[in-house]
Write a protein that holds these residues in place. Structure first.
Motif, PDB file in Angstrom:
ATOM      1  N   GLY A  95     -25.414  17.729  -8.442  1.00 21.69           N
ATOM      2  CA  GLY A  95     -25.843  17.570  -6.918  1.00 21.69           C
ATOM      3  C   GLY A  95     -26.660  16.206  -6.830  1.00 21.69           C
ATOM      4  N   ALA A  96     -27.632  15.921  -7.997  1.00 23.63           N
ATOM      5  CA  ALA A  96     -28.429  14.986  -7.975  1.00 23.63           C
ATOM      6  C   ALA A  96     -27.587  13.655  -7.750  1.00 23.63           C
ATOM      7  N   VAL A  97     -26.664  13.513  -8.560  1.00 27.15           N
ATOM      8  CA  VAL A  97     -25.812  12.489  -8.839  1.00 27.15           C
ATOM      9  C   VAL A  97     -25.161  12.186  -7.329  1.00 27.15           C
ATOM     10  N   ALA A  98     -24.519  13.288  -7.030  1.00 26.25           N
ATOM     11  CA  ALA A  98     -23.946  13.153  -5.557  1.00 26.25           C
ATOM     12  C   ALA A  98     -24.773  12.582  -4.330  1.00 26.25           C
ATOM     13  N   ALA A  99     -26.115  13.196  -4.501  1.00 23.09           N
ATOM     14  CA  ALA A  99     -27.011  12.734  -3.387  1.00 23.09           C
ATOM     15  C   ALA A  99     -27.408  11.167  -3.455  1.00 23.09           C
ATOM     16  N   ILE A 100     -27.625  10.782  -4.739  1.00 24.04           N
ATOM     17  CA  ILE A 100     -27.796   9.321  -4.974  1.00 24.04           C
ATOM     18  C   ILE A 100     -26.822   8.380  -4.551  1.00 24.04           C
ATOM     19  N   LEU A 101     -25.449   8.934  -4.973  1.00 21.09           N
ATOM     20  CA  LEU A 101     -24.117   8.342  -4.625  1.00 21.09           C
ATOM     21  C   LEU A 101     -23.955   8.257  -3.025  1.00 21.09           C
ATOM     22  N   LEU A 102     -24.478   9.125  -2.377  1.00 21.35           N
ATOM     23  CA  LEU A 102     -24.216   9.387  -1.095  1.00 21.35           C
ATOM     24  C   LEU A 102     -24.998   8.277  -0.497  1.00 21.35           C
ATOM     25  N   ALA A 103     -26.407   8.373  -0.963  1.00 21.69           N
ATOM     26  CA  ALA A 103     -27.322   7.283  -0.263  1.00 21.69           C
ATOM     27  C   ALA A 103     -26.973   5.887  -0.403  1.00 21.69           C
ATOM     28  N   ASN A 104     -26.066   5.525  -1.648  1.00 13.07           N
ATOM     29  CA  ASN A 104     -25.962   4.266  -1.927  1.00 13.07           C
ATOM     30  C   ASN A 104     -24.676   3.812  -1.022  1.00 13.07           C
ATOM     31  N   LEU A 105     -23.533   4.679  -1.066  1.00 17.86           N
ATOM     32  CA  LEU A 105     -22.348   4.424  -0.666  1.00 17.86           C
ATOM     33  C   LEU A 105     -22.055   4.687   0.839  1.00 17.86           C
ATOM     34  N   LEU A 106     -22.822   5.581   1.276  1.00 18.33           N
ATOM     35  CA  LEU A 106     -22.505   6.060   2.707  1.00 18.33           C
ATOM     36  C   LEU A 106     -23.972   6.532   3.196  1.00 18.33           C
ATOM     37  N   PRO A 107     -24.733   5.462   3.424  1.00 20.31           N
ATOM     38  CA  PRO A 107     -26.237   5.989   4.040  1.00 20.31           C
ATOM     39  C   PRO A 107     -26.298   6.371   5.348  1.00 20.31           C
ATOM     40  N   ARG A 108     -25.213   5.994   6.201  1.00 15.41           N
ATOM     41  CA  ARG A 108     -25.204   6.275   7.651  1.00 15.41           C
ATOM     42  C   ARG A 108     -24.135   7.665   8.015  1.00 15.41           C
ATOM     43  N   ASP A 164     -31.039   3.291 -11.893  1.00 18.73           N
ATOM     44  CA  ASP A 164     -30.448   1.934 -11.414  1.00 18.73           C
ATOM     45  C   ASP A 164     -30.079   2.021 -10.010  1.00 18.73           C
ATOM     46  N   LEU A 165     -29.960   3.276  -9.407  1.00 21.72           N
ATOM     47  CA  LEU A 165     -29.558   3.209  -8.015  1.00 21.72           C
ATOM     48  C   LEU A 165     -30.614   3.906  -7.005  1.00 21.72           C
ATOM     49  N   TYR A 166     -31.712   4.664  -7.360  1.00 24.30           N
ATOM     50  CA  TYR A 166     -32.521   5.343  -6.430  1.00 24.30           C
ATOM     51  C   TYR A 166     -33.112   4.385  -5.428  1.00 24.30           C
ATOM     52  N   ARG A 167     -33.765   3.275  -6.060  1.00 25.61           N
ATOM     53  CA  ARG A 167     -34.603   2.268  -4.829  1.00 25.61           C
ATOM     54  C   ARG A 167     -33.601   1.797  -4.026  1.00 25.61           C
ATOM     55  N   VAL A 168     -32.510   1.244  -4.585  1.00 24.27           N
ATOM     56  CA  VAL A 168     -31.505   0.571  -3.756  1.00 24.27           C
ATOM     57  C   VAL A 168     -31.059   1.473  -2.450  1.00 24.27           C
ATOM     58  N   GLY A 169     -30.729   2.658  -2.962  1.00 25.90           N
ATOM     59  CA  GLY A 169     -30.093   3.811  -2.202  1.00 25.90           C
ATOM     60  C   GLY A 169     -31.309   4.173  -1.047  1.00 25.90           C
ATOM     61  N   TYR A 170     -32.544   4.193  -1.402  1.00 31.35           N
ATOM     62  CA  TYR A 170     -33.721   4.401  -0.652  1.00 31.35           C
ATOM     63  C   TYR A 170     -33.921   3.564   0.548  1.00 31.35           C
ATOM     64  N   GLY A 171     -33.510   2.120  -0.034  1.00 37.35           N
ATOM     65  CA  GLY A 171     -33.627   1.121   0.902  1.00 37.35           C
ATOM     66  C   GLY A 171     -32.551   1.260   2.248  1.00 37.35           C
ATOM     67  N   ARG A 172     -31.179   1.468   1.561  1.00 39.94           N
ATOM     68  CA  ARG A 172     -30.369   1.446   2.500  1.00 39.94           C
ATOM     69  C   ARG A 172     -30.201   2.597   3.583  1.00 39.94           C
ATOM     70  N   VAL A 173     -30.923   3.645   2.940  1.00 42.55           N
ATOM     71  CA  VAL A 173     -31.087   5.028   3.609  1.00 42.55           C
ATOM     72  C   VAL A 173     -31.965   4.522   4.935  1.00 42.55           C
ATOM     73  N   LEU A 174     -33.130   4.010   4.456  1.00 41.42           N
ATOM     74  CA  LEU A 174     -34.195   3.495   5.686  1.00 41.42           C
ATOM     75  C   LEU A 174     -33.534   2.495   6.626  1.00 41.42           C
ATOM     76  N   GLY A 175     -32.893   1.349   6.003  1.00 39.38           N
ATOM     77  CA  GLY A 175     -32.098   0.391   7.011  1.00 39.38           C
ATOM     78  C   GLY A 175     -31.098   1.059   7.628  1.00 39.38           C
ATOM     79  N   GLY A 176     -30.537   2.105   7.407  1.00 39.31           N
ATOM     80  CA  GLY A 176     -29.406   2.664   8.325  1.00 39.31           C
ATOM     81  C   GLY A 176     -29.949   3.620   9.602  1.00 39.31           C
ATOM     82  N   ARG A 177     -31.318   3.946   9.402  1.00 36.74           N
ATOM     83  CA  ARG A 177     -31.642   5.016  10.451  1.00 36.74           C
ATOM     84  C   ARG A 177     -31.833   4.303  11.804  1.00 36.74           C
TER      85      ARG A 177
END
Length: 571
Positions: free
Chosen positions: A172-185, A281-294
């Motif tokens: 579930g953690a891997v799925a959550a991080i990949l979701l934030a990176n690939l489909l943040p919106r 490798d992807l947590y910080r990048v995904g966090y930025g994409r989630v914030l940028g997509g809001r």
């Protein structure tokens, strides 16, 4: 960047202080909450233990292939929990990693991303896995007693449970991080799609059980059912490992039991390691994409439904209608609310649909009546959980924006009544459909079906009024997390009052009908059968009147208390 050991010690110290502070608060300020949680958990555990104990005894007395059936039962049970843990851990981790203020602060510190993830992962696992232990432990204890397992079986079973929960947690953690990176919106779209797949899987499994040939519990029916559930025993599934390991351990086959335990534990460590590497490798990048997509979110597709709501409820004053519509939009835009609502009531509907396949339609009227009121009580308990978890915090969640409600050109009492109309409307539609479905499947008769429907209506109005009224009387405007609001003193008191209200409403008609059907097979009934039916209807009418009176008091009194408190509140 700080040394890894120092960072690990720092997060360990943080978790220790948080646990100590939380424990001191529980002991000093929330004794009512703590005692309520302990008592309710103990009662729930004891009820599950008795249910599993009697079930295993039934299999042992009437079915010859007990071990094979138990293995299938364990596999299906743990596979279902695996899916639920995967969904709950993924949702909790997504909220903790990408939407919490603590994560925003921790990412600004010199701590590495994988250490921040590890801290939030442990927290999420604690929240999502305690229910699994509460559900699984009574089943293991009941099976150990009925199978006369040696004492090492119980610590091995606990080790299996602790290792098992880490597997869906890591996935579930891997799925959550990949979701934030690939489909943040598109996280809501993905969540809806996943929910549809789960519901489709449940519907397919239910259809397979429904269409199993042969009479219920016959050898032909049992063999066909085991064949259709064989997919749950696939050797690549973790549910198969824990089921096989527990059965081997209960029989004293320690070599095979420890082998399956090591297989489960090694895959648990692999799942966590994979999640930590992905987070690094992807947590910080995904966090930025989630914030940028809001800021670029678009809402569409519900304007027709909103317009239909306006036309359908045109008799309500327009300002109140708009407030109800606001609550509806908040409900459907929050996946946490509607997903849990669908899970609870969807599983209950799935059970009601399959009642007749369980053989209850051929049982005596006594068992049909007993099961009907038990289904009514379960529906009421789920409804009380929903109102305490989501309706009670509604005014508190307005928080700093509560002053806007005070500027509306409507009386404050109308705002409270609007909240009540929203809560009662949603709960009434869901529970009436469920209880009518249960009655039709059980063939309880027209009188009892009407009685159940009336009791459900009383429960919906009463529980909604209790949650709205106490929510206005005991708001927590400083907290933004609805789960923490519901778990506070006000939420605990609301749950206790709701449980007492359920007992007072369901108790009188349930006791009267139980006594009637319990004596229906006696010799006295054969003489005065028809006259006793008239007496039953009269007494049920009186009991329904008592329940209606209790419901009226539970609706009016909390609403008056809440309205009075809200009108005096400084916004």
């Amino acid at each position: 960047m700080a040394p890894p050991r120092r960072v690990a010690r720092g997060f360990g110290f943080l978790r220790g202080r948080l646990m100590a502070n939380h424990g001191s608060i529980l002991l000093s300020q929330s004794l009512l909450r703590l005692s309520t949680v302990v008592v309710c958990s103990a009662v729930f555990w004891a009820g599950l233990f008795l249910l599993f104990f009697e079930g295993f005894r039934f299999l042992d007395d009437y079915v010859q292939v007990t071990n094979e059936i138990v293995e299938y039962l364990f596999s299906v049970f743990f596979l279902s929990l695996l899916i639920m843990l995967l969904a709950s851990t993924g949702i909790i981790l997504y909220a903790s990693l990408f939407r919490s203020r603590e994560a925003y602060f921790l990412l600004a510190t010199p701590a590495p991303e994988d250490r921040v993830f590890s801290h939030k992962f442990i927290e999420a696992m604690a929240f999502s896995s305690w229910g699994f232990l509460l559900l699984g432990s009574p089943m293991m204890v009941a099976y150990g007693i009925t199978s006369m397992a040696p004492w090492p079986f119980y610590p091995i079973a606990l080790a299996f449970h602790l290792a098992f929960v880490a597997i869906p947690g890591g996935v579930g953690a891997v799925a959550a991080i990949l979701l934030a990176n690939l489909l943040p919106r598109q996280r809501k779209t993905v969540l809806v799609g996943s929910g549809v797949l789960v519901v489709a899987g449940l519907a397919y499994t239910g259809l397979q059980v429904w269409t199993t040939p042969g009479s219920t519990l016959s050898s032909e029916w049992m063999n066909a059912l085991l064949g259709r559930l064989e997919f749950s025993t696939n050797h690549l599934l973790p549910s198969r490992w824990i089921a096989a390991g527990l059965l081997r351990s209960a029989r004293g086959e320690w070599g095979d039991g420890l082998f399956y335990l090591m297989v489960t534990a090694s895959h648990a460590m692999l799942a966590y390691l994979a999640a930590a590497v992905v987070a690094r490798d992807l947590y910080r990048v995904g966090y930025g994409r989630v914030l940028g997509g809001r800021s670029a979110r678009r809402h569409f597709g519900w304007y027709g439904a909103d317009a239909a709501f306006h036309r359908l409820f045109g008799f309500i004053a327009e300002p109140i209608r708009l407030l109800i519509l606001k609550d509806l939009r908040t409900f459907r835009r929050d996946p946490t609310q509607w997903s849990q609502f669908l899970i609870f009531f969807g599983l209950l509907a799935f059970y009601f649909v399959n009642i007749r396949r369980l053989g209850y339609d051929v049982q005596s009227p006594y068992f049909r009546n007993l099961l009907g009121f038990l289904n009514l009580a379960v529906t009421a308990l789920i409804l009380s959980t929903f109102t305490s978890r989501f309706i009670f915090p509604m005014l508190s969640l307005e928080g700093r924006n509560l002053w806007l409600l005070g500027l509306f050109p409507v009386p404050r009492r109308s705002i409270i009544w609007g909240k009540f109309a929203f809560a009662a409307g949603i709960s009434l539609v869901a529970t009436e459909v469920l209880i009518l479905l249960s009655g039709l499947m059980l063939k309880v008769g027209g009188v009892m079906l009407a009685l159940h429907a009336a009791i459900v209506a009383v429960l919906c109005f009463g529980l909604s009024a209790i949650s709205v009224g106490l929510g206005a009387r005991l708001p927590n405007l400083r907290e933004e997390d609805p789960s923490k609001i519901a778990a506070g003193f006000g939420g605990t008191l609301n749950l206790l009052v709701s449980l007492a209200f359920i007992v007072l409403v369901i108790g009188p008609p349930a006791v009267l009908s139980h006594l009637y059907f319990a004596g229906r097979g006696s010799d006295i009934y054969q003489v005065i059968g028809r006259r006793s039916e008239g007496v039953l209807h009269t007494r049920l009418l009186l009991a329904a009147g008592v329940s209606l009176l209790v419901g009226a008091v539970a609706t009016i009194v909390p609403m008056r208390i809440g309205i009075r408190a809200f009108e005096r509140m400084e916004c």
